[in-house]
Design an enzyme around this catalytic site. Sequence first.
Site, PDB file in Angstrom:
ATOM      1  N   LYS A 178       0.855  -1.190   0.000  1.00 14.86           N
ATOM      2  CA  LYS A 178       0.000   0.000   0.000  1.00 14.86           C
ATOM      3  C   LYS A 178       0.887   1.234   0.000  1.00 14.86           C
ATOM      4  CE  LYS A 178      -4.381   1.108   0.110  1.00 14.86           C
ATOM      5  NZ  LYS A 178      -5.467   0.406  -0.588  1.00 14.86           N
TER       6      LYS A 178
HETATM    7  P1  NAD Z   1     -13.143   8.135  -3.486  1.00 11.51           P
HETATM    8  O1  NAD Z   1     -12.123   9.137  -3.105  1.00 11.51           O
HETATM    9  O2  NAD Z   1     -13.515   7.970  -4.909  1.00 11.51           O
HETATM   10  O3  NAD Z   1     -14.510   8.389  -2.674  1.00 11.51           O
HETATM   11  C1  NAD Z   1     -14.558   8.554  -1.286  1.00 11.51           C
HETATM   12  C2  NAD Z   1     -15.960   9.032  -0.936  1.00 11.51           C
HETATM   13  O4  NAD Z   1     -16.073   9.135   0.473  1.00 11.51           O
HETATM   14  C3  NAD Z   1     -16.314  10.417  -1.493  1.00 11.51           C
HETATM   15  O5  NAD Z   1     -17.670  10.436  -1.870  1.00 11.51           O
HETATM   16  C4  NAD Z   1     -16.090  11.337  -0.302  1.00 11.51           C
HETATM   17  O6  NAD Z   1     -16.838  12.546  -0.381  1.00 11.51           O
HETATM   18  C5  NAD Z   1     -16.577  10.431   0.808  1.00 11.51           C
HETATM   19  N1  NAD Z   1     -16.089  10.816   2.124  1.00 11.51           N
HETATM   20  C6  NAD Z   1     -14.858  11.286   2.470  1.00 11.51           C
HETATM   21  N2  NAD Z   1     -14.824  11.549   3.780  1.00 11.51           N
HETATM   22  C7  NAD Z   1     -16.040  11.230   4.273  1.00 11.51           C
HETATM   23  C8  NAD Z   1     -16.629  11.290   5.553  1.00 11.51           C
HETATM   24  N3  NAD Z   1     -15.934  11.699   6.608  1.00 11.51           N
HETATM   25  N4  NAD Z   1     -17.925  10.877   5.693  1.00 11.51           N
HETATM   26  C9  NAD Z   1     -18.631  10.437   4.620  1.00 11.51           C
HETATM   27  N5  NAD Z   1     -18.120  10.357   3.378  1.00 11.51           N
HETATM   28  C10 NAD Z   1     -16.863  10.755   3.222  1.00 11.51           C
HETATM   29  O7  NAD Z   1     -12.608   6.749  -2.874  1.00 11.51           O
HETATM   30  P2  NAD Z   1     -12.996   5.282  -3.330  1.00 11.51           P
HETATM   31  O8  NAD Z   1     -12.016   4.836  -4.351  1.00 11.51           O
HETATM   32  O9  NAD Z   1     -14.445   5.213  -3.592  1.00 11.51           O
HETATM   33  O10 NAD Z   1     -12.637   4.474  -2.006  1.00 11.51           O
HETATM   34  C11 NAD Z   1     -13.523   4.408  -0.889  1.00 11.51           C
HETATM   35  C12 NAD Z   1     -13.051   3.338   0.061  1.00 11.51           C
HETATM   36  O11 NAD Z   1     -12.986   2.090  -0.636  1.00 11.51           O
HETATM   37  C13 NAD Z   1     -11.649   3.523   0.660  1.00 11.51           C
HETATM   38  O12 NAD Z   1     -11.640   2.990   1.965  1.00 11.51           O
HETATM   39  C14 NAD Z   1     -10.756   2.679  -0.226  1.00 11.51           C
HETATM   40  O13 NAD Z   1      -9.581   2.241   0.428  1.00 11.51           O
HETATM   41  C15 NAD Z   1     -11.698   1.519  -0.480  1.00 11.51           C
HETATM   42  N6  NAD Z   1     -11.335   0.763  -1.672  1.00 11.51           N
HETATM   43  C16 NAD Z   1     -11.312   1.348  -2.893  1.00 11.51           C
HETATM   44  C17 NAD Z   1     -10.981   0.574  -3.996  1.00 11.51           C
HETATM   45  C18 NAD Z   1     -11.003   1.157  -5.389  1.00 11.51           C
HETATM   46  O14 NAD Z   1     -10.818   0.391  -6.344  1.00 11.51           O
HETATM   47  N7  NAD Z   1     -11.256   2.430  -5.553  1.00 11.51           N
HETATM   48  C19 NAD Z   1     -10.658  -0.773  -3.849  1.00 11.51           C
HETATM   49  C20 NAD Z   1     -10.711  -1.336  -2.579  1.00 11.51           C
HETATM   50  C21 NAD Z   1     -11.046  -0.563  -1.502  1.00 11.51           C
END
Ligand code: NAD
Length: 461
Positions: free
Chosen positions: A116
């Site tokens: 990571k």
């Molecule tokens: P992103 O940045 O696209 O979206 C994050 C979302 O969370 C946004 O809508 C943001 O406004 C919201 N957010 C931020 N702070 C917040 C809060 N305090 N309360 C409520 N909402 C809040 O990120 P993503 O890629 O969608 O990733 C989200 C989660 O999924 C993370 O934990 C990431 O590690 C996990 N994840 C993502 C992937 C991927 O392929 N993108 C894969 C595995 C895990």
Amino acid sequence: MSNQTRQIVQDSLNALLEDTAFLPELQGDAREQAFTSLGSILSTPNHVHKSFLRIALENGSVVRIPAFRVQHNNALGPYKGGIRFHESVNEEEVINLASLMTLKNALHDVPYGGGKGGIILDPRTYSVKDLHLICKKYVQYFSDIIGPDKDIPAPDVGSGEREMDWMMAEYKSIRPGQPYKGSFTGKSVVNGGSLGRREATGKGVYFTFRYMLHDFMKDQRKFLAGASNDNTFARTALKYEGRPLKLAVQGFGNVGSVAAHEAYQCQYLENKVVAVSDRNVTLFNSDGLDIPALVRFSSLHKGDLPTTDEQLQEAGVKAEIQDRSKVLYLDVDVLILAALEDQIHLDNMDKIKAGIIVEGANAPVTSEADQYLSDKGVIIVPDILANAGGVIVSYFEWMQGRETQFYTEAEVYELLYKQMKTTMDTILPAFFGDPFPLRQNCYIHSVMKLSTVLFRQGKLY
Ligand code: NAD
């Protein structure tokens, strides 16, 4: 590694140590010694790299931005994991996320280890030019330790295909003439990214829930009914069978918006998304929200949901605007967590009403809350099971780069669902048969795989 991850890994090892049918070659003192080695290997990362990227910003100032790359374990293949761009990034968090990647890849039989990355910054406060430079510097500082067969980063919170394209291009410049397509995944399709990669995590998140409540239920109803006498989780699943379901989704980014959209258009289950939230607001409509309209709005507004009545009107969406934390406490059947870590914890766990929680984000439920909710029979579909769609399709992207052959979007989703179905079919019967939460079942499976591989590689001394 967080205390929660460490504890569940240790519990899994303790259970396997007692099970003499597992690795029967190991007996007596040698067995004890091997399991002690396993505990220390799995609970500590192989490498923690930290650098301070020196950046001359567009506004004339020169800053040093802390950045990490953690390589947890590579027993199963090259290290693999996203790079998070967020102001709250810290070393402990990156180590924990890297260890979750090791367990996730083992669970889904993806031939990668766990890694990571993270950069401590709020990307929204930097210009595009600054971000480009930051991405290039990250690759320059870590170029010796990353690469298609060593460590393959991908996007995470705050980063996306634009950043991966920039990083791959920098890697290519640093290592001319060498294979570079597989150095980063999550790239744009024109730069060798896979069709369907952006949607893969959200689709997979929704698939795990739908598969459990529809496909698995359809085939295994009798088994579940039998198991429900002693298994609270089987009772929970049966409670929701065939009923109209209300869903709430926390986070409307890459993962949350796609998961919400999948629910919106799902034909297998009668479910409606009554709430979504992001870093600013919760939007609620008991009749169900117009998710495609919200996706359109957020794509035109830097990813944000409407925050005012005027913006709701612009989006053409009917909803109540509520505080952003409200999404967690609504009277819904299913809560999909797709924002950040530690969202449900000791101080708010008693306010959760959902009977099923799906972890789209990594580690959104703390260990205390996990225990408390599991004791109440809440099914928590854990991160390593639910959100693996991204890394599975990253693997397809990496393979397509090697084979210089490209899959259609339909082929990508077919392969993705096939892989996730295989994992679900391995895990669910044990889950509904045992008294352990789903997370524990998944960890045991991952730890068994890693232990066997490490033993066969002669690493348990
Ligand atoms: P992103 O940045 O696209 O979206 C994050 C979302 O969370 C946004 O809508 C943001 O406004 C919201 N957010 C931020 N702070 C917040 C809060 N305090 N309360 C409520 N909402 C809040 O990120 P993503 O890629 O969608 O990733 C989200 C989660 O999924 C993370 O934990 C990431 O590690 C996990 N994840 C993502 C992937 C991927 O392929 N993108 C894969 C595995 C895990």
